[in-house]
Motif scaffolding. Sequence first.
Motif, mmCIF file in Angstrom:
data_model
loop_
_atom_site.group_PDB
_atom_site.id
_atom_site.type_symbol
_atom_site.label_atom_id
_atom_site.label_comp_id
_atom_site.label_asym_id
_atom_site.label_seq_id
_atom_site.Cartn_x
_atom_site.Cartn_y
_atom_site.Cartn_z
ATOM 1 N N SER A 43 -7.409 32.454 6.218
ATOM 2 C CA SER A 43 -8.490 31.477 6.325
ATOM 3 C C SER A 43 -8.144 30.519 7.459
ATOM 4 O O SER A 43 -7.020 30.014 7.530
ATOM 5 C CB SER A 43 -8.665 30.702 5.015
ATOM 6 O OG SER A 43 -9.705 29.753 5.131
ATOM 7 N N THR A 84 -9.308 27.177 10.114
ATOM 8 C CA THR A 84 -10.115 25.984 10.341
ATOM 9 C C THR A 84 -9.620 25.284 11.598
ATOM 10 O O THR A 84 -8.462 25.458 11.997
ATOM 11 C CB THR A 84 -10.043 25.031 9.133
ATOM 12 O OG1 THR A 84 -10.844 23.871 9.395
ATOM 13 C CG2 THR A 84 -8.619 24.577 8.882
ATOM 14 N N SER A 101 -5.690 24.159 15.413
ATOM 15 C CA SER A 101 -6.125 25.289 14.592
ATOM 16 C C SER A 101 -5.121 25.517 13.461
ATOM 17 O O SER A 101 -3.917 25.556 13.712
ATOM 18 C CB SER A 101 -6.252 26.559 15.439
ATOM 19 O OG SER A 101 -7.192 26.371 16.481
ATOM 20 N N ARG A 146 -8.183 29.966 1.511
ATOM 21 C CA ARG A 146 -9.119 28.890 1.854
ATOM 22 C C ARG A 146 -8.671 27.554 1.259
ATOM 23 O O ARG A 146 -8.741 26.508 1.926
ATOM 24 C CB ARG A 146 -10.515 29.239 1.361
ATOM 25 C CG ARG A 146 -11.569 28.201 1.742
ATOM 26 C CD ARG A 146 -12.925 28.569 1.218
ATOM 27 N NE ARG A 146 -12.958 28.644 -0.240
ATOM 28 C CZ ARG A 146 -14.041 28.923 -0.951
ATOM 29 N NH1 ARG A 146 -15.186 29.173 -0.330
ATOM 30 N NH2 ARG A 146 -13.987 28.983 -2.268
ATOM 31 N N LEU A 189 -7.781 24.161 3.336
ATOM 32 C CA LEU A 189 -8.507 22.934 3.039
ATOM 33 C C LEU A 189 -7.553 21.817 2.629
ATOM 34 O O LEU A 189 -7.739 20.655 3.021
ATOM 35 C CB LEU A 189 -9.513 23.207 1.925
ATOM 36 C CG LEU A 189 -10.449 22.052 1.549
ATOM 37 C CD1 LEU A 189 -11.296 21.649 2.745
ATOM 38 C CD2 LEU A 189 -11.332 22.444 0.370
ATOM 39 N N ARG A 197 -13.732 17.535 11.755
ATOM 40 C CA ARG A 197 -13.655 18.947 11.388
ATOM 41 C C ARG A 197 -14.622 19.735 12.268
ATOM 42 O O ARG A 197 -15.844 19.591 12.167
ATOM 43 C CB ARG A 197 -14.012 19.146 9.919
ATOM 44 C CG ARG A 197 -13.060 18.449 8.954
ATOM 45 C CD ARG A 197 -13.353 18.880 7.535
ATOM 46 N NE ARG A 197 -12.541 18.142 6.569
ATOM 47 C CZ ARG A 197 -12.509 18.406 5.273
ATOM 48 N NH1 ARG A 197 -13.244 19.401 4.784
ATOM 49 N NH2 ARG A 197 -11.757 17.686 4.458
ATOM 50 N N SER A 221 -14.625 23.200 12.326
ATOM 51 C CA SER A 221 -15.061 24.320 11.467
ATOM 52 C C SER A 221 -14.354 24.204 10.133
ATOM 53 O O SER A 221 -13.169 23.844 10.073
ATOM 54 C CB SER A 221 -14.752 25.668 12.126
ATOM 55 O OG SER A 221 -13.354 25.831 12.310
ATOM 56 N N GLU A 222 -15.072 24.514 9.068
ATOM 57 C CA GLU A 222 -14.518 24.476 7.721
ATOM 58 C C GLU A 222 -13.720 25.760 7.451
ATOM 59 O O GLU A 222 -13.970 26.801 8.066
ATOM 60 C CB GLU A 222 -15.631 24.336 6.691
ATOM 61 C CG GLU A 222 -16.363 23.010 6.745
ATOM 62 C CD GLU A 222 -15.496 21.850 6.285
ATOM 63 O OE1 GLU A 222 -14.528 22.100 5.546
ATOM 64 O OE2 GLU A 222 -15.799 20.702 6.669
ATOM 65 N N PRO A 223 -12.744 25.713 6.531
ATOM 66 C CA PRO A 223 -11.992 26.935 6.186
ATOM 67 C C PRO A 223 -12.918 28.022 5.655
ATOM 68 O O PRO A 223 -13.778 27.767 4.810
ATOM 69 C CB PRO A 223 -11.002 26.444 5.118
ATOM 70 C CG PRO A 223 -10.879 24.979 5.348
ATOM 71 C CD PRO A 223 -12.220 24.522 5.850
ATOM 72 N N ASN A 224 -12.755 29.222 6.173
ATOM 73 C CA ASN A 224 -13.626 30.333 5.774
ATOM 74 C C ASN A 224 -13.033 31.100 4.596
ATOM 75 O O ASN A 224 -11.840 31.017 4.314
ATOM 76 C CB ASN A 224 -13.823 31.287 6.946
ATOM 77 C CG ASN A 224 -12.521 31.958 7.345
ATOM 78 O OD1 ASN A 224 -11.577 31.294 7.758
ATOM 79 N ND2 ASN A 224 -12.452 33.273 7.217
#
Length: 411
Positions: free
Chosen positions: A86, A88, A185, A197, A201, A366, A368-371
């Motif tokens: 994951s 972010t 990153s 994830r 986060l 942020r 990008s949020e954790p995928n």
Amino acid sequence: MQQKHADRLQELAPQELAPQDPAPQDLAPIELIPLAPTGDLIVHGTSGEITKDGAPNRSLFWIAFVLPTLLAGLYFFVFATDQFASETEVMVRTPAENNLSTVLSTQGFSRSNEETQAVYAFMRSRDMAQLLATRDGLKDVYTRPESDFLSRFPNVMQNDNFEGFYKHFRDWVSTTIDESTGIISVRAYAYRAEDARNVALAVIEHAEEFVNKLNKRAYADRVDYAEQIVGRAQDGVAAVEAKLTRYRNEARLVDPNTESSAALESIAKMTTAITQLQASLEQQKSLSPNSPSIAPLGQKISSYRAEIEKLRLEVVGGTGAMSDAIAGYERLTLERALAARTLEAATTNLLKARQEAETPHVYLVRISEPNLASTAEYPRRLIWLALIAAMCFAFYAVLRFAIALVREHRP
């Protein structure tokens, strides 16, 4: 070496050229094979095998290449557990300067290099690993039931202590920074997609807490300093007030300026009265020189003049005059005014520092949020197996060459 081969041929030639009875059915013809490296001959026959240096050692091939490759394949395709990733991205920003072009180009914010490096170092620090272990159960993530014996924590290469856990954390939580853009990153790995994830986060949330601490620490120091300045200004005002009180007690004057003004006003009034009385006296003398009112008018004028002289001595006379008291008093009042202005400026600065302390000045944005990964990314079984096989074969080739080199130089 050639002589040796010739002697050997002479020994074998008669057996081939001499007329003999037909060979028995159980004997096979003799074959002469030259050895490529040394030119030696190996005689193969049914009665046995004559060799010098021997054939390649097959056990070495199995030990150095085949067995490690088979073990690696067994691990990757049987035991190795799937690993999900994951990712972010974040950026540390601060309010931009009061510059129109800067505000328009950055929407009021600018990148902070020092704070970015601080956040990046914190994400890779032992403090981050400790927070993840104590507050987010990161050790449980690395010891899931489906984990394999080589990748889990602890394992054969990492001890069950904090240093081993920190090394495992650095292997499974990758943090990189782009120096040109300041983008950080974070890439977290786990045996479950939800765990990966959650770990990513948690790293971002702890980084945000760290940024908030930076804000509070920086502006708390500023507020403390402003409070110290206000305290010093208050002490200065109190010291000047004490001096002024002591001076009034010694001079027995509340306000020398006010009292001197009253004295000067009295002098002005008496001077006016003397002028009027002098005019009346001259008129009386001209109209009736023997008038009995002439003497009282002269005495009144004389008393006014004496009083004026007395007041003048009190105001501008020698030692103890009001002029000396006024000079000391004005000096103290000037000190009090300066102290009051200093206190006012310090109080204003304190209020401003408190307002700025309540507003964050460093932000973690942020990008990008954790995928949540849908498929496992690691291990890449075929790639790793091919690499291990290539390494084992290279090791086998080097080892075989070394053995051949040793045999060649052996007496």
